[in-house]
Write a protein that holds these residues in place. Structure first.
Motif, PDB file in Angstrom:
ATOM      1  N   PRO A  80     -37.157 -31.889  32.430  1.00  0.00           N
ATOM      2  CA  PRO A  80     -37.079 -31.000  33.585  1.00  0.00           C
ATOM      3  C   PRO A  80     -36.594 -29.609  33.192  1.00  0.00           C
ATOM      4  N   ALA A  81     -37.206 -28.582  33.771  1.00  0.00           N
ATOM      5  CA  ALA A  81     -36.846 -27.205  33.432  1.00  0.00           C
ATOM      6  C   ALA A  81     -35.383 -26.913  33.711  1.00  0.00           C
ATOM      7  N   GLU A  82     -34.851 -27.519  34.794  1.00  0.00           N
ATOM      8  CA  GLU A  82     -33.453 -27.240  35.139  1.00  0.00           C
ATOM      9  C   GLU A  82     -32.485 -27.872  34.136  1.00  0.00           C
ATOM     10  N   THR A  83     -32.964 -28.867  33.375  1.00  0.00           N
ATOM     11  CA  THR A  83     -32.101 -29.512  32.380  1.00  0.00           C
ATOM     12  C   THR A  83     -31.805 -28.572  31.226  1.00  0.00           C
ATOM     13  N   GLU A  84     -32.855 -27.882  30.773  1.00  0.00           N
ATOM     14  CA  GLU A  84     -32.691 -26.951  29.662  1.00  0.00           C
ATOM     15  C   GLU A  84     -33.654 -25.778  29.860  1.00  0.00           C
ATOM     16  N   PRO A  85     -33.312 -24.847  30.736  1.00  0.00           N
ATOM     17  CA  PRO A  85     -34.226 -23.740  31.043  1.00  0.00           C
ATOM     18  C   PRO A  85     -34.390 -22.813  29.848  1.00  0.00           C
ATOM     19  N   PHE A  86     -35.554 -22.196  29.761  1.00  0.00           N
ATOM     20  CA  PHE A  86     -35.816 -21.236  28.689  1.00  0.00           C
ATOM     21  C   PHE A  86     -35.258 -19.879  29.111  1.00  0.00           C
ATOM     22  N   SER A  87     -34.254 -19.424  28.402  1.00  0.00           N
ATOM     23  CA  SER A  87     -33.595 -18.160  28.757  1.00  0.00           C
ATOM     24  C   SER A  87     -34.097 -16.990  27.934  1.00  0.00           C
ATOM     25  N   GLY A  88     -35.043 -17.233  27.030  1.00  0.00           N
ATOM     26  CA  GLY A  88     -35.589 -16.153  26.203  1.00  0.00           C
ATOM     27  C   GLY A  88     -35.435 -16.464  24.725  1.00  0.00           C
ATOM     28  N   PHE A  89     -36.080 -15.660  23.907  1.00  0.00           N
ATOM     29  CA  PHE A  89     -36.022 -15.848  22.467  1.00  0.00           C
ATOM     30  C   PHE A  89     -34.666 -15.430  21.914  1.00  0.00           C
ATOM     31  N   ASN A  90     -34.164 -16.204  20.961  1.00  0.00           N
ATOM     32  CA  ASN A  90     -32.935 -15.810  20.281  1.00  0.00           C
ATOM     33  C   ASN A  90     -33.157 -14.534  19.478  1.00  0.00           C
ATOM     34  N   ARG A  91     -34.333 -14.431  18.847  1.00  0.00           N
ATOM     35  CA  ARG A  91     -34.750 -13.221  18.131  1.00  0.00           C
ATOM     36  C   ARG A  91     -36.149 -12.886  18.630  1.00  0.00           C
ATOM     37  N   ASN A  92     -36.269 -11.847  19.428  1.00  0.00           N
ATOM     38  CA  ASN A  92     -37.569 -11.527  20.018  1.00  0.00           C
ATOM     39  C   ASN A  92     -38.620 -11.317  18.938  1.00  0.00           C
ATOM     40  N   PRO A  93     -39.766 -12.019  19.019  1.00  0.00           N
ATOM     41  CA  PRO A  93     -40.858 -11.756  18.072  1.00  0.00           C
ATOM     42  C   PRO A  93     -41.238 -10.273  18.078  1.00  0.00           C
ATOM     43  N   TYR A  94     -41.644  -9.778  16.913  1.00  0.00           N
ATOM     44  CA  TYR A  94     -41.927  -8.358  16.734  1.00  0.00           C
ATOM     45  C   TYR A  94     -43.434  -8.170  16.567  1.00  0.00           C
ATOM     46  N   ILE A  95     -44.055  -7.532  17.549  1.00  0.00           N
ATOM     47  CA  ILE A  95     -45.506  -7.352  17.591  1.00  0.00           C
ATOM     48  C   ILE A  95     -45.861  -5.949  17.105  1.00  0.00           C
ATOM     49  N   VAL A  96     -46.759  -5.866  16.132  1.00  0.00           N
ATOM     50  CA  VAL A  96     -47.254  -4.576  15.661  1.00  0.00           C
ATOM     51  C   VAL A  96     -48.764  -4.659  15.499  1.00  0.00           C
ATOM     52  N   GLY A  97     -49.468  -3.653  16.015  1.00  0.00           N
ATOM     53  CA  GLY A  97     -50.911  -3.580  15.853  1.00  0.00           C
ATOM     54  C   GLY A  97     -51.266  -2.858  14.562  1.00  0.00           C
ATOM     55  N   PHE A  98     -52.248  -3.393  13.834  1.00  0.00           N
ATOM     56  CA  PHE A  98     -52.698  -2.785  12.586  1.00  0.00           C
ATOM     57  C   PHE A  98     -54.225  -2.702  12.586  1.00  0.00           C
ATOM     58  N   ARG A  99     -54.721  -1.767  11.778  1.00  0.00           N
ATOM     59  CA  ARG A  99     -56.152  -1.651  11.523  1.00  0.00           C
ATOM     60  C   ARG A  99     -56.356  -1.506  10.026  1.00  0.00           C
ATOM     61  N   SER A 100     -57.312  -2.295   9.502  1.00  0.00           N
ATOM     62  CA  SER A 100     -57.660  -2.192   8.090  1.00  0.00           C
ATOM     63  C   SER A 100     -59.167  -2.337   7.980  1.00  0.00           C
ATOM     64  N   GLY A 101     -59.855  -1.260   7.635  1.00  0.00           N
ATOM     65  CA  GLY A 101     -61.310  -1.291   7.638  1.00  0.00           C
ATOM     66  C   GLY A 101     -61.818  -1.575   9.033  1.00  0.00           C
ATOM     67  N   ASN A 102     -62.630  -2.622   9.183  1.00  0.00           N
ATOM     68  CA  ASN A 102     -63.173  -3.001  10.495  1.00  0.00           C
ATOM     69  C   ASN A 102     -62.346  -4.061  11.205  1.00  0.00           C
ATOM     70  N   PHE A 103     -61.242  -4.441  10.597  1.00  0.00           N
ATOM     71  CA  PHE A 103     -60.407  -5.511  11.151  1.00  0.00           C
ATOM     72  C   PHE A 103     -59.221  -4.894  11.880  1.00  0.00           C
ATOM     73  N   GLU A 104     -59.212  -5.027  13.208  1.00  0.00           N
ATOM     74  CA  GLU A 104     -58.086  -4.556  14.022  1.00  0.00           C
ATOM     75  C   GLU A 104     -57.409  -5.774  14.632  1.00  0.00           C
ATOM     76  N   PHE A 105     -56.108  -5.876  14.499  1.00  0.00           N
ATOM     77  CA  PHE A 105     -55.413  -7.106  14.854  1.00  0.00           C
ATOM     78  C   PHE A 105     -53.959  -6.803  15.198  1.00  0.00           C
ATOM     79  N   SER A 106     -53.317  -7.791  15.832  1.00  0.00           N
ATOM     80  CA  SER A 106     -51.897  -7.697  16.166  1.00  0.00           C
ATOM     81  C   SER A 106     -51.154  -8.785  15.405  1.00  0.00           C
ATOM     82  N   VAL A 107     -50.134  -8.396  14.671  1.00  0.00           N
ATOM     83  CA  VAL A 107     -49.296  -9.347  13.947  1.00  0.00           C
ATOM     84  C   VAL A 107     -48.035  -9.583  14.764  1.00  0.00           C
ATOM     85  N   VAL A 108     -47.688 -10.851  14.938  1.00  0.00           N
ATOM     86  CA  VAL A 108     -46.483 -11.212  15.686  1.00  0.00           C
ATOM     87  C   VAL A 108     -45.529 -11.898  14.706  1.00  0.00           C
ATOM     88  N   ASN A 109     -44.490 -11.183  14.333  1.00  0.00           N
ATOM     89  CA  ASN A 109     -43.511 -11.637  13.343  1.00  0.00           C
ATOM     90  C   ASN A 109     -42.431 -12.446  14.060  1.00  0.00           C
TER      91      ASN A 109
END
Length: 319
Positions: free
Chosen positions: A145-174
């Motif tokens: 049950p959600a009320e038993t152990e609710p999700f309060s957020g990430f301990n370390r927020n993932p770090y999203i950065v968009g990159f482009r290399s040649g024809n490949f455009e993508f988002s990396v989530v660290n």
């Protein structure tokens, strides 16, 4: 962060010999890190182990720079609030490398990136993934049950950065998922995978090619592993290593560090080549002795303090 115990002994090594050992080892059978070409892109992840907290010396940082040097983008975890070692590492790589990092979060850790400026261009997206209240309320685990152990957020927020290399455009989530509480790690994994799946068809980035990368604290890649099950449930794939090495911890028996993406999108850019670089099997040979357990203990104590207790994981993509 909590530093490993500093070795109570000194060990002297020849820097040039150790650098040569790293270069030779990455070409060895079973490693075979691909050379950079006009058609490929090499992405890696490395948990640097209390980086900036443990008292590494310049020669150790020079060795770490050599380990990083074959790649185009390296997602980094466990960067300390003190950035002196991070900037020294970057300077050893040279002016052709760019860098990005977050503010300190849970466990007083930063997440960061190093990237080759001539091969990779940031697209402008750079953000920490912080979910809103109503989004967090929807993150639940079946049978709990959600009320038993609710999700309060990430301990370390993932770090999203968009990159482009040649024809490949993508988002990396660290990511660096929570270690000591399995339930929280399950909730973080569910939140991450669910978020990534919902972003795929959005008009603006992050969308389409989303690559999750980092320290998932996943014991084993495969059915039955709680973290693996959560990621694949939402459509992500975790490609198998093409080297003959598996674990990313020094013992080689755990798959903590991973690269994951959606096969419906990013698979066409993935070359199929992926592996672990076991630098610990190249460095400090005179400190290692197969006939002395005491020397083996000293070796692992030394390498996890002055280099890292995680191996580097890499994957090749087409660009």
């Amino acid at each position: 962060m909590r530093a490993h115990e500093k070795p109570d002994f000194e060990y002297r090594f020849d820097l040039d010999e150790e650098l040569a050992a790293i270069r030779k080892h990455r070409k060895a059978r079973g490693r075979k890190i691909p050379a950079r070409t006009s058609d490929n892109l090499l992405i890696a992840t490395w948990n640097l182990t209390n980086f900036g907290l443990q008292k590494r010396e310049k020669d150790h940082l020079r060795l770490m720079a050599e380990i990083v040097s074959p790649f185009d983008i390296v997602a980094l975890q466990e960067i300390a609030d003190d950035l002196e070692h991070f900037h020294t590492l970057r300077k050893f790589l040279g002016k052709s490398w760019g860098y990005l990092y977050t503010d300190p979060a849970g466990n007083n850790e930063r997440l960061g990136y190093l990237y080759r400026k001539k091969r990779v261009e940031p697209t402008g997206l750079a953000a920490e993934l912080a979910m809103r209240g109503y989004e967090r309320a929807r993150i639940t685990i079946e049978g709990m049950p959600a009320e038993t152990e609710p999700f309060s957020g990430f301990n370390r927020n993932p770090y999203i950065v968009g990159f482009r290399s040649g024809n490949f455009e993508f988002s990396v989530v660290n990511v660096h998922l929570y270690w000591s509480n399995l339930r929280l790690r399950q909730l973080e994994t569910t939140a991450l995978a669910k978020w990534a799946g919902m972003r795929l068809d959005k008009a603006g980035p992050p969308h389409d090619d989303i690559v999750l990368i980092g320290d998932f604290n996943m014991p084993h890649v495969g059915p039955g592993d709680e973290i693996y099950e959560r990621l694949t449930e939402y459509g992500l794939t975790l490609p198998k290593h093409t080297t003959n090495l598996v674990g990313t911890n020094l013992a080689g028996d755990n798959d903590y560090d991973q690269i994951a993406f959606f096969p419906s999108r990013t698979k066409e850019n993935f070359s199929g080549k992926m592996g672990v670089f076991d630098f610990d099997n190249a460095l400090f040979k005179t400190l290692w002795s197969s006939t002395s357990r005491k020397k083996q203990r000293r070796f692992f104590q030394y390498i996890r303090y002055y280099i890292a207790d995680h191996r580097l994981l890499w994957a090749e993509f087409k660009r």
